[in-house]
Design a protein around this motif. Structure first.
Motif, PDB file in Angstrom:
ATOM      1  N   TRP A 122       0.677  -1.305  -0.008  1.00  0.00           N
ATOM      2  CA  TRP A 122      -0.283   0.003  -0.140  1.00  0.00           C
ATOM      3  C   TRP A 122       0.807   1.394  -0.013  1.00  0.00           C
ATOM      4  N   GLU A 166      -3.873  -7.527  -0.974  1.00  0.00           N
ATOM      5  CA  GLU A 166      -5.102  -7.108  -1.003  1.00  0.00           C
ATOM      6  C   GLU A 166      -5.522  -6.069  -2.145  1.00  0.00           C
ATOM      7  N   LEU A 173     -11.328   0.052  -1.118  1.00  0.00           N
ATOM      8  CA  LEU A 173     -11.217   0.636   0.014  1.00  0.00           C
ATOM      9  C   LEU A 173     -10.745   2.091   0.018  1.00  0.00           C
ATOM     10  N   HIS A 180      -8.852   4.679   3.042  1.00  0.00           N
ATOM     11  CA  HIS A 180      -7.317   4.502   2.910  1.00  0.00           C
ATOM     12  C   HIS A 180      -6.802   5.489   1.804  1.00  0.00           C
ATOM     13  N   ASN A 222      -7.803 -10.459   0.151  1.00  0.00           N
ATOM     14  CA  ASN A 222      -8.540 -10.718   1.096  1.00  0.00           C
ATOM     15  C   ASN A 222      -9.692 -10.816   1.005  1.00  0.00           C
ATOM     16  N   TYR A 224     -13.751 -12.597   2.219  1.00  0.00           N
ATOM     17  CA  TYR A 224     -14.652 -12.526   3.389  1.00  0.00           C
ATOM     18  C   TYR A 224     -15.834 -13.796   2.936  1.00  0.00           C
ATOM     19  N   TYR A 296     -10.250 -12.560   7.884  1.00  0.00           N
ATOM     20  CA  TYR A 296     -10.661 -12.089   9.146  1.00  0.00           C
ATOM     21  C   TYR A 296     -12.123 -12.506   9.465  1.00  0.00           C
ATOM     22  N   TRP A 326     -15.267  -6.565  14.244  1.00  0.00           N
ATOM     23  CA  TRP A 326     -15.282  -7.375  13.277  1.00  0.00           C
ATOM     24  C   TRP A 326     -15.938  -8.698  13.680  1.00  0.00           C
TER      25      TRP A 326
HETATM   26  O1  LIG Z   1      -6.535  -4.559   9.647  1.00  0.00           O
HETATM   27  C1  LIG Z   1      -5.586  -5.607  10.141  1.00  0.00           C
HETATM   28  C2  LIG Z   1      -4.767  -5.837   8.833  1.00  0.00           C
HETATM   29  C3  LIG Z   1      -3.860  -4.788   8.390  1.00  0.00           C
HETATM   30  O2  LIG Z   1      -3.290  -4.262   9.493  1.00  0.00           O
HETATM   31  C4  LIG Z   1      -2.965  -5.123   7.467  1.00  0.00           C
HETATM   32  O3  LIG Z   1      -2.174  -4.163   6.806  1.00  0.00           O
HETATM   33  C5  LIG Z   1      -3.950  -5.387   6.134  1.00  0.00           C
HETATM   34  O4  LIG Z   1      -3.273  -6.367   5.194  1.00  0.00           O
HETATM   35  C6  LIG Z   1      -5.377  -6.216   6.546  1.00  0.00           C
HETATM   36  N1  LIG Z   1      -6.360  -6.438   5.708  1.00  0.00           N
HETATM   37  C7  LIG Z   1      -7.258  -6.699   6.491  1.00  0.00           C
HETATM   38  C8  LIG Z   1      -8.706  -7.289   6.063  1.00  0.00           C
HETATM   39  N2  LIG Z   1      -9.090  -6.214   5.210  1.00  0.00           N
HETATM   40  C9  LIG Z   1      -9.301  -4.595   5.901  1.00  0.00           C
HETATM   41  C10 LIG Z   1     -10.710  -4.195   5.783  1.00  0.00           C
HETATM   42  C11 LIG Z   1     -10.881  -3.034   6.151  1.00  0.00           C
HETATM   43  C12 LIG Z   1      -9.876  -1.967   6.663  1.00  0.00           C
HETATM   44  C13 LIG Z   1      -8.320  -2.678   6.581  1.00  0.00           C
HETATM   45  C14 LIG Z   1      -8.321  -4.121   6.118  1.00  0.00           C
HETATM   46  C15 LIG Z   1      -6.864  -6.722   7.799  1.00  0.00           C
HETATM   47  N3  LIG Z   1      -5.554  -6.273   7.874  1.00  0.00           N
END
Ligand SMILES: OC[C@@H]1[C@@H](O)[C@H](O)[C@@H](O)c2nc(CNc3ccccc3)cn21
Length: 447
Positions: A122, A166, A173, A180, A222, A224, A296, A326
């Protein structure tokens, strides 16, 4: 009590990412990233937090690696800060950037830890963003130059490469939802960004093969899982759209060389379409060696006309939640991986991220994070189900090795096995660190 035994060559690891832990945001010739700019913009990050210092791992990596050695992990997933290598995104290489990552990777290898390297997590060079970023197809060429430099520079040291972390976060996002960096809110832009990432990925895999680089290459979407709230046709279709927004849209191109048509049609209704140039899809489906899956959570989906993006609302059916809100849905991991295997075949899979946010802190020098242990155990049990069901699962890399900068949530959300005091930068292994160490050492789980 019973015991779950994992395959003897199963890989246990932990993960972080450059912007989230390194700090040294403007040291040793590093250029600005879009996250430096975003986090320095008032109102974008909780408490006005930024990654200027973070965990200061740029200077403390030897201490971190010593803790990884104590943890006993065989794999450490990290990312390279592209602006340390190419401060302007392309052109002149920054030798101090390469030197840093050589010192870091050498220390990992010296401690018997396999480096799993994410090329893009990112932190796009700001100089490229100023020329359109991922919305500009020319960024693909800059990414290829960066990737080629890293492949050649670390040939023989780094054998596991991940092109992108991701793509859904980088596109949806960051360019549709806007939470972001760079914070755009435009569906057409998001579809174009996703497509350019896919083309960059495919070209990079092809280049990796042509250069004969030793090792394996993959990508880490990522995913879900959404179940329909009821068996009403409209709920079933709502859940299907919601899953496809995250899953099929980012998997079909890699394995089928096409986008899911029902979603292409849905986006067209929303006034957005995929701009594909001749040859793009053939490039995108260049075969990969493994798929990294970041999982997650999930939820129930119910049809609701004109609700948000997919005429679909998430129903909170009393799921327990983590401290970031979550749902805890471990069965969703099993459903996701078995669906993926049924749909795309026995792709070698690493879980490249799975973990929980719990903000426990030290009391008498100890961090009692039993809820994180419970979350990890519930999900790792599902992995054993997956293996028994024929999923080609190679390893599990938990998120995260240490507390770190949690993007728009700043330092308010903690995912680490190691607690970080952001005032002193003191590292304290949590109870979950010792629980995970036992699992890594024995390769079995007492349940
Ligand atoms: O949010 C926890 C981690 C993040 O720290 C990582 O850098 C990233 O790869 C990561 N991806 C997710 C799943 N997607 C997501 C959804 C909403 C906000 C941020 C990440 C969780 N996480």
């Amino acid at each position: 009590m019973s015991v779950i035994q994992f395959p003897k060559d199963f890989v246990w690891g932990a993960a972080t990412a450059s912007y989230q832990i390194e700090g040294a945001w403007n040291e040793d010739g590093k250029g600005l990233s879009i996250w430096d700019v975003f986090s320095h913009t008032p109102g974008k990050v909780v408490n006005g937090d930024n990654g200027d210092i973070a965990c200061d791992s740029y200077h403390r990596y030897e201490e971190d690696i010593a803790l990884m050695k104590e943890l006993g992990i065989k794999a450490y997933r990290f990312s390279i800060a592209w602006p340390r290598i190419y401060p302007q995104g392309s052109g002149e290489v920054n030798p101090k950037g390469l030197e840093y990552y050589h010192r870091f990777v050498d220390k990992l290898i010296e401690n018997g830890i396999e480096p799993y390297c994410t090329l893009y997590h990112w932190d796009l060079p700001q100089a490229l963003q100023e020329k359109g970023g991922w919305n500009n197809r020319e960024t693909i060429d800059a990414y290829l130059q960066y990737a080629e430099t890293m492949f050649k520079e670390f040939q023989g040291k780094i054998k596991y490469w991940i092109t992108f972390n991701e793509p859904w976060c980088v596109s949806m996002l960051s360019n549709y939802i806007g939470a972001h960096a760079p914070g755009n809110q435009d569906l057409q832009l998001a579809l174009d960004v996703a497509h350019h990432l896919f083309v960059a990925h495919g070209k990079t895999v092809r280049m990796f093969r042509e250069l004969g680089i030793e090792g394996q290459i993959g990508i880490a979407p990522n995913l879900y899982w959404y179940e329909p709230y009821s068996n009403r046709k409209e709920d079933v279709e709502a859940a299907r759209r919601k899953r496809a927004w995250y899953n099929e849209w980012f998997l079909d191109p890699l394995f089928k060389g096409s986008y899911p048509q029902f979603m292409v049609d849905w986006y067209k209704k929303k006034g957005a379409e995929v701009n594909i140039q001749p040859g793009d899809m053939e490039i995108i489906k260049e075969p990969i060696d493994f798929l990294g899956i970041n999982y997650y959570s999930g939820s129930l989906a119910r049809y609701k006309e004109n609700f948000e993006d997919f005429d679909c609302e998430e129903i909170d059916e009393g799921y327990e939640k983590t401290d970031i809100g979550w749902n805890i849905y471990p069965e969703g991991l099993y459903k996701t991986l078995t669906w993926l295997t049924e749909t795309y075949g026995p792709v070698p899979i690493y879980i490249t991220e799975n973990g929980a946010c719990y903000n426990d802190g030290p009391v008498d020098g100890r961090v009692r994070d039993q809820k994180r242990i419970d979350y990890l155990q519930k999900h790792i049990i599902q992995l054993n189900r997956c293996i028994q069901s024929g999923v080609n699962l190679k390893g599990y890399i938990t998120w995260s090795f240490m507390d770190n900068f949690e993007w728009a949530e700043g330092y308010s959300k903690r995912f680490g096995l190691v607690h970080v005091d952001y005032n002193t930068l003191k590292r304290t292994p949590k109870d979950s660190f010792y629980w995970y160490r036992h699992l890594v050492r024995t390769n079995w789980l007492d349940i």
